[in-house]
Design a protein around this motif. Sequence first.
Motif, PDB file in Angstrom:
ATOM      1  N   TRP A   1       0.822  -1.211   0.000  1.00  0.00           N
ATOM      2  CA  TRP A   1       0.000   0.000   0.000  1.00  0.00           C
ATOM      3  C   TRP A   1       0.857   1.263   0.000  1.00  0.00           C
ATOM      4  CZ3 TRP A   1      -4.362  -0.388  -2.026  1.00  0.00           C
ATOM      5  CH2 TRP A   1      -5.142  -1.525  -1.865  1.00  0.00           C
ATOM      6  N   ILE A   2       2.024   1.224   0.585  1.00  0.00           N
ATOM      7  CA  ILE A   2       2.927   2.377   0.533  1.00  0.00           C
ATOM      8  C   ILE A   2       3.367   2.626  -0.903  1.00  0.00           C
ATOM      9  CG2 ILE A   2       5.235   3.194   1.183  1.00  0.00           C
ATOM     10  CD1 ILE A   2       4.769   1.702   3.889  1.00  0.00           C
ATOM     11  N   ILE A   3       3.709   1.569  -1.609  1.00  0.00           N
ATOM     12  CA  ILE A   3       4.141   1.706  -3.004  1.00  0.00           C
ATOM     13  C   ILE A   3       2.984   2.186  -3.873  1.00  0.00           C
ATOM     14  CG2 ILE A   3       5.008   0.451  -5.020  1.00  0.00           C
ATOM     15  CD1 ILE A   3       6.483  -1.393  -2.939  1.00  0.00           C
ATOM     16  N   VAL A   4       1.802   1.641  -3.671  1.00  0.00           N
ATOM     17  CA  VAL A   4       0.628   2.077  -4.436  1.00  0.00           C
ATOM     18  C   VAL A   4       0.372   3.568  -4.190  1.00  0.00           C
ATOM     19  CG1 VAL A   4      -1.888   1.854  -4.633  1.00  0.00           C
ATOM     20  CG2 VAL A   4      -0.452  -0.193  -4.612  1.00  0.00           C
ATOM     21  N   ALA A   5       0.468   3.997  -2.946  1.00  0.00           N
ATOM     22  CA  ALA A   5       0.263   5.413  -2.626  1.00  0.00           C
ATOM     23  C   ALA A   5       1.292   6.291  -3.334  1.00  0.00           C
ATOM     24  CB  ALA A   5       0.322   5.628  -1.116  1.00  0.00           C
ATOM     25  N   MET A   6       2.532   5.842  -3.385  1.00  0.00           N
ATOM     26  CA  MET A   6       3.574   6.614  -4.062  1.00  0.00           C
ATOM     27  C   MET A   6       3.303   6.689  -5.569  1.00  0.00           C
ATOM     28  SD  MET A   6       5.497   7.684  -1.683  1.00  0.00           S
ATOM     29  CE  MET A   6       6.988   8.226  -2.449  1.00  0.00           C
ATOM     30  N   VAL A   7       2.872   5.586  -6.167  1.00  0.00           N
ATOM     31  CA  VAL A   7       2.561   5.595  -7.602  1.00  0.00           C
ATOM     32  C   VAL A   7       1.426   6.569  -7.879  1.00  0.00           C
ATOM     33  CG1 VAL A   7       1.616   4.202  -9.494  1.00  0.00           C
ATOM     34  CG2 VAL A   7       3.442   3.280  -8.072  1.00  0.00           C
ATOM     35  N   ILE A   8       0.403   6.523  -7.065  1.00  0.00           N
ATOM     36  CA  ILE A   8      -0.746   7.412  -7.259  1.00  0.00           C
ATOM     37  C   ILE A   8      -0.334   8.872  -7.051  1.00  0.00           C
ATOM     38  CG2 ILE A   8      -2.984   8.072  -6.291  1.00  0.00           C
ATOM     39  CD1 ILE A   8      -3.459   5.042  -5.855  1.00  0.00           C
TER      40      ILE A   8
ATOM     41  N   TYR B   1       1.639 -10.348  -6.402  1.00  0.00           N
ATOM     42  CA  TYR B   1       1.642 -11.759  -6.786  1.00  0.00           C
ATOM     43  C   TYR B   1       2.557 -12.538  -5.841  1.00  0.00           C
ATOM     44  CZ  TYR B   1       1.477 -15.821  -9.824  1.00  0.00           C
ATOM     45  OH  TYR B   1       1.277 -17.075 -10.324  1.00  0.00           O
ATOM     46  N   PRO B   2       2.055 -13.595  -5.206  1.00  0.00           N
ATOM     47  CA  PRO B   2       2.823 -14.303  -4.166  1.00  0.00           C
ATOM     48  C   PRO B   2       4.170 -14.868  -4.630  1.00  0.00           C
ATOM     49  CG  PRO B   2       0.524 -14.987  -4.144  1.00  0.00           C
ATOM     50  CD  PRO B   2       0.693 -14.116  -5.334  1.00  0.00           C
ATOM     51  N   LYS B   3       4.286 -15.284  -5.879  1.00  0.00           N
ATOM     52  CA  LYS B   3       5.544 -15.878  -6.341  1.00  0.00           C
ATOM     53  C   LYS B   3       6.635 -14.831  -6.581  1.00  0.00           C
ATOM     54  CE  LYS B   3       3.605 -20.058  -8.254  1.00  0.00           C
ATOM     55  NZ  LYS B   3       3.466 -20.925  -9.402  1.00  0.00           N
ATOM     56  N   THR B   4       6.255 -13.613  -6.929  1.00  0.00           N
ATOM     57  CA  THR B   4       7.276 -12.592  -7.196  1.00  0.00           C
ATOM     58  C   THR B   4       7.619 -11.775  -5.966  1.00  0.00           C
ATOM     59  OG1 THR B   4       5.614 -10.961  -7.871  1.00  0.00           O
ATOM     60  CG2 THR B   4       6.575 -12.335  -9.608  1.00  0.00           C
ATOM     61  N   LYS B   5       6.648 -11.595  -5.050  1.00  0.00           N
ATOM     62  CA  LYS B   5       6.845 -10.757  -3.856  1.00  0.00           C
ATOM     63  C   LYS B   5       7.463  -9.418  -4.263  1.00  0.00           C
ATOM     64  CE  LYS B   5       5.588 -13.713  -0.632  1.00  0.00           C
ATOM     65  NZ  LYS B   5       4.549 -13.520   0.297  1.00  0.00           N
ATOM     66  N   GLY B   6       6.894  -8.832  -5.306  1.00  0.00           N
ATOM     67  CA  GLY B   6       7.417  -7.585  -5.857  1.00  0.00           C
ATOM     68  C   GLY B   6       7.444  -6.438  -4.874  1.00  0.00           C
ATOM     69  N   SER B   7       6.493  -6.411  -3.957  1.00  0.00           N
ATOM     70  CA  SER B   7       6.496  -5.295  -3.002  1.00  0.00           C
ATOM     71  C   SER B   7       7.738  -5.338  -2.124  1.00  0.00           C
ATOM     72  CB  SER B   7       5.226  -5.282  -2.157  1.00  0.00           C
ATOM     73  OG  SER B   7       5.159  -6.411  -1.336  1.00  0.00           O
ATOM     74  N   ASP B   8       8.217  -6.534  -1.779  1.00  0.00           N
ATOM     75  CA  ASP B   8       9.463  -6.642  -1.009  1.00  0.00           C
ATOM     76  C   ASP B   8      10.640  -6.077  -1.801  1.00  0.00           C
ATOM     77  OD1 ASP B   8       8.258  -7.830   1.193  1.00  0.00           O
ATOM     78  OD2 ASP B   8       8.714  -9.877   0.536  1.00  0.00           O
ATOM     79  N   VAL B   9      10.721  -6.452  -3.069  1.00  0.00           N
ATOM     80  CA  VAL B   9      11.840  -6.020  -3.915  1.00  0.00           C
ATOM     81  C   VAL B   9      11.815  -4.505  -4.113  1.00  0.00           C
ATOM     82  CG1 VAL B   9      12.849  -6.192  -6.228  1.00  0.00           C
ATOM     83  CG2 VAL B   9      11.951  -8.242  -5.107  1.00  0.00           C
ATOM     84  N   VAL B  10      10.678  -3.970  -4.517  1.00  0.00           N
ATOM     85  CA  VAL B  10      10.584  -2.531  -4.789  1.00  0.00           C
ATOM     86  C   VAL B  10      10.799  -1.731  -3.515  1.00  0.00           C
ATOM     87  CG1 VAL B  10       9.025  -0.691  -5.556  1.00  0.00           C
ATOM     88  CG2 VAL B  10       9.113  -2.848  -6.804  1.00  0.00           C
ATOM     89  N   TYR B  11      10.192  -2.164  -2.427  1.00  0.00           N
ATOM     90  CA  TYR B  11      10.316  -1.429  -1.167  1.00  0.00           C
ATOM     91  C   TYR B  11      11.759  -1.430  -0.677  1.00  0.00           C
ATOM     92  CZ  TYR B  11       9.359   0.112   3.597  1.00  0.00           C
ATOM     93  OH  TYR B  11       9.338   0.810   4.773  1.00  0.00           O
ATOM     94  N   ASP B  12      12.383  -2.611  -0.595  1.00  0.00           N
ATOM     95  CA  ASP B  12      13.739  -2.711  -0.052  1.00  0.00           C
ATOM     96  C   ASP B  12      14.802  -2.125  -0.976  1.00  0.00           C
ATOM     97  OD1 ASP B  12      12.825  -3.888   2.288  1.00  0.00           O
ATOM     98  OD2 ASP B  12      13.063  -5.933   1.517  1.00  0.00           O
ATOM     99  N   THR B  13      14.605  -2.226  -2.283  1.00  0.00           N
ATOM    100  CA  THR B  13      15.609  -1.772  -3.241  1.00  0.00           C
ATOM    101  C   THR B  13      15.508  -0.282  -3.546  1.00  0.00           C
ATOM    102  OG1 THR B  13      15.534  -3.953  -4.260  1.00  0.00           O
ATOM    103  CG2 THR B  13      16.598  -2.214  -5.515  1.00  0.00           C
ATOM    104  N   PHE B  14      14.302   0.225  -3.694  1.00  0.00           N
ATOM    105  CA  PHE B  14      14.141   1.603  -4.150  1.00  0.00           C
ATOM    106  C   PHE B  14      13.557   2.535  -3.087  1.00  0.00           C
ATOM    107  CE2 PHE B  14      13.744  -1.081  -7.958  1.00  0.00           C
ATOM    108  CZ  PHE B  14      14.816  -0.594  -8.677  1.00  0.00           C
ATOM    109  N   LEU B  15      12.387   2.196  -2.599  1.00  0.00           N
ATOM    110  CA  LEU B  15      11.653   3.134  -1.756  1.00  0.00           C
ATOM    111  C   LEU B  15      12.299   3.362  -0.395  1.00  0.00           C
ATOM    112  CD1 LEU B  15       9.133   4.873  -1.821  1.00  0.00           C
ATOM    113  CD2 LEU B  15       7.897   3.000  -0.757  1.00  0.00           C
TER     114      LEU B  15
END
Length: 141
Positions: free
Chosen positions: A27-34, A59-73
């Motif tokens: 939800w933090i990433i979604v808020a930033m995109v918006i 998507y459970p297999k990619t866990k993209g929010s972990d990657v985007v949050y830890d790497t960029f945000l």
Amino acid sequence: MPAFECFKTVEARPNDAHMLRFWCQYWIIVAMVIAFESLISWVPMYGEIKLAFFVYLWYPKTKGSDVVYDTFLRPIVMQYEPNIEQRLLHLRAKSGQLLSFYVKNCADKGTAFFMDVLHYVVSDKAEGSNLERTDCCYAYS
């Protein structure tokens, strides 16, 4: 889907900190995109790209929010956290004054609009009553 999954996590597993962290990151990433959407919405196929990105995030297999949050945000926000905190404190201090200004401005404009409508209605009825009386052969002295 993500909102419902977040709800289920909070209600069914309130002690599952890992899942709560995952959905909070999402939800933090979604808020930033918006928040920055107006700057990037001109990109061709933006809607499709945004949809694919949001699916990637939850998507459970990619866990993209972990990657985007830890790497960029997280690194960016951590770098500017003191400045953000200071600006938020300043905004909170000024928000009362700003709210007061807008409420007073809206009340003044609303009152003026109401008075204009009232004058219009009264003047319209007075003109209409003059026409009715002259049509009925009544004359004013």
